[in-house]
Design an enzyme around this catalytic site. Structure first.
Site, mmCIF file in Angstrom:
data_model
loop_
_atom_site.group_PDB
_atom_site.id
_atom_site.type_symbol
_atom_site.label_atom_id
_atom_site.label_comp_id
_atom_site.label_asym_id
_atom_site.label_seq_id
_atom_site.Cartn_x
_atom_site.Cartn_y
_atom_site.Cartn_z
ATOM 1 N N ASP A 170 14.835 51.600 43.263
ATOM 2 C CA ASP A 170 13.055 51.846 44.087
ATOM 3 C C ASP A 170 13.984 53.458 45.139
ATOM 4 O O ASP A 170 14.379 53.075 45.279
ATOM 5 C CB ASP A 170 13.440 51.006 45.040
ATOM 6 C CG ASP A 170 12.172 50.550 45.814
ATOM 7 O OD1 ASP A 170 11.272 51.255 45.425
ATOM 8 O OD2 ASP A 170 11.872 49.967 46.709
ATOM 9 N N GLY A 216 10.241 58.215 44.884
ATOM 10 C CA GLY A 216 9.025 59.169 45.403
ATOM 11 C C GLY A 216 9.454 59.321 46.633
ATOM 12 O O GLY A 216 8.818 59.779 46.968
ATOM 13 N N SER A 262 4.613 46.430 35.011
ATOM 14 C CA SER A 262 3.235 46.104 34.615
ATOM 15 C C SER A 262 2.310 46.641 35.349
ATOM 16 O O SER A 262 1.419 47.174 35.148
ATOM 17 C CB SER A 262 2.843 44.902 34.064
ATOM 18 O OG SER A 262 3.245 43.002 35.102
ATOM 19 N N GLU A 263 2.244 46.190 36.563
ATOM 20 C CA GLU A 263 1.654 46.684 38.434
ATOM 21 C C GLU A 263 1.348 48.710 38.372
ATOM 22 O O GLU A 263 1.002 49.108 38.729
ATOM 23 C CB GLU A 263 1.850 46.048 38.965
ATOM 24 C CG GLU A 263 1.771 44.744 39.370
ATOM 25 C CD GLU A 263 2.662 43.825 38.602
ATOM 26 O OE1 GLU A 263 3.962 44.585 38.897
ATOM 27 O OE2 GLU A 263 2.692 42.689 38.639
ATOM 28 N N ASN A 264 2.911 49.168 38.241
ATOM 29 C CA ASN A 264 3.076 50.808 38.093
ATOM 30 C C ASN A 264 1.790 51.138 36.868
ATOM 31 O O ASN A 264 1.878 52.475 37.277
ATOM 32 C CB ASN A 264 4.249 51.395 37.430
ATOM 33 C CG ASN A 264 5.008 50.683 37.910
ATOM 34 O OD1 ASN A 264 6.364 50.543 37.829
ATOM 35 N ND2 ASN A 264 5.616 50.115 39.498
ATOM 36 N N ARG A 286 19.120 46.129 44.460
ATOM 37 C CA ARG A 286 18.088 47.186 44.723
ATOM 38 C C ARG A 286 18.114 48.069 46.136
ATOM 39 O O ARG A 286 18.848 48.037 46.938
ATOM 40 C CB ARG A 286 16.723 45.782 45.558
ATOM 41 C CG ARG A 286 15.365 46.792 45.517
ATOM 42 C CD ARG A 286 14.049 46.026 45.611
ATOM 43 N NE ARG A 286 12.333 46.794 46.456
ATOM 44 C CZ ARG A 286 12.429 47.067 45.942
ATOM 45 N NH1 ARG A 286 11.614 45.068 45.099
ATOM 46 N NH2 ARG A 286 10.621 47.516 45.800
ATOM 47 N N ARG A 340 13.544 42.079 48.259
ATOM 48 C CA ARG A 340 12.326 41.322 47.576
ATOM 49 C C ARG A 340 12.563 41.527 46.389
ATOM 50 O O ARG A 340 13.130 43.205 45.722
ATOM 51 C CB ARG A 340 10.990 41.717 47.631
ATOM 52 C CG ARG A 340 10.167 43.205 47.728
ATOM 53 C CD ARG A 340 8.862 43.374 47.723
ATOM 54 N NE ARG A 340 8.569 44.560 48.248
ATOM 55 C CZ ARG A 340 8.354 45.206 48.951
ATOM 56 N NH1 ARG A 340 9.101 44.828 49.950
ATOM 57 N NH2 ARG A 340 7.509 46.857 49.335
ATOM 58 N N LEU A 341 12.401 40.754 45.338
ATOM 59 C CA LEU A 341 12.641 41.137 44.151
ATOM 60 C C LEU A 341 11.221 41.747 42.827
ATOM 61 O O LEU A 341 11.432 42.338 41.879
ATOM 62 C CB LEU A 341 12.464 40.110 43.550
ATOM 63 C CG LEU A 341 13.690 38.892 43.636
ATOM 64 C CD1 LEU A 341 14.124 37.868 42.809
ATOM 65 C CD2 LEU A 341 14.642 39.934 43.108
ATOM 66 N N SER A 342 10.068 41.466 43.645
ATOM 67 C CA SER A 342 8.481 42.353 43.507
ATOM 68 C C SER A 342 8.857 42.396 41.816
ATOM 69 O O SER A 342 8.193 43.049 41.020
ATOM 70 C CB SER A 342 9.229 43.563 43.597
ATOM 71 O OG SER A 342 9.274 44.159 45.004
#
Length: 247
Positions: free
Chosen positions: A18, A21, A64-66, A186, A192-194
């Site tokens: 993470d 960006g 899958s959210e990316n 992370r 968080r595990l996201s």
């Protein structure tokens, strides 16, 4: 550094990479520059895992959210993935790294799917570090797909519902045959595990690193391993000193 951790080396390390960006934004660069810088850290992480005698390294490459990110960024990420596989697969193979991919491939572009299949097939017999790439991966989607598969087996009469247990699920999720991660790291300071390895990380040690992924070098990796080495993993049991105190 390895001696500091004695023999407490995790067998399986999973990393949520993470902060690419934010790393780029802090330098006035396009987000793509952060993703490209992050690729070099992937290479270094694989080398460090080999050096530290870690057997399995899972990297959360694309969730899958990316897909909800701006179209240009998604396109750039797919281009980086293509470049990484084309450029690095031969080297990974020479280094005896086995590549496995988890996540849903059905909705992925055909050329990407072909590259992922090729990476797995070409390195299938390798016996070094197993590099698990979580691509188009989401833990809830993984569990839904596993439940569907189990339900189909029950419906077909091939599985007795009364026999379903934790092993049934573990043998059906994407990581079947891979030990659960001992350590989940992370970067970027988020805690968080996201939607990452929710089933598999039930007893994982969690280490949150403040540095952004493009800054996660060999030293930071070993710092996380040293943190892990000082954890007391009891898996719901009571340690001997606690028993003595409470007796």
């Amino acid at each position: 550094m390895q001696s500091d951790r004695a023999a407490k080396t995790p067998r399986h390390v999973a990393i949520i990479m993470d902060g690419n960006g934010r790393w780029a934004n802090a330098r006035g660069l396009p987000r793509t520059a952060g993703h490209r810088a992050g690729v070099e850290r992937v290479r270094e992480a694989v080398r460090t895992a080999h050096e530290a005698k870690i057997e399995f390294l899972t990297l959360f490459a694309f969730s899958s959210e990316n897909w909800n990110r701006p179209k240009q960024e998604v396109s750039d990420l797919m281009g980086i993935l293509r470049f990484f596989i084309h450029k690095d697969l031969a080297e990974l193979h020479r280094e005896n790294v086995r590549v496995r991919v988890i996540g849903c491939r059905e909705t992925v572009q055909s050329d990407i799917r072909k590259l992922l299949d090729e990476a797995e097939e070409r390195t299938r017999e390798n016996t070094g570090v197993t590099l698990i790439i979580a691509f188009n991966y989401g833990a809830r989607d993984e569990l839904v797909r596993a439940v569907r598969t189990i339900a189909e087996a029950v419906s077909a009469g091939n599985l007795d519902p009364a026999s379903i247990d934790e092993h049934t699920v573990s043998d059906t999720v994407d990581t079947a045959g891979i030990p659960d991660p001992d350590l989940v790291i992370r970067t970027s300071g988020e805690q968080r595990l996201s939607n990452f390895l929710l089933w598999q990380a039930a007893y994982s040690e969690l280490v949150f690193i403040p540095c952004l992924w493009p800054d996660f070098d060999r030293k930071a990796f070993y710092e996380a391993l040293n943190e892990y080495a000082h954890r007391d993993r009891r898996f719901g049991t009571v340690s001997a000193p606690d028993i003595a105190v409470g007796s």
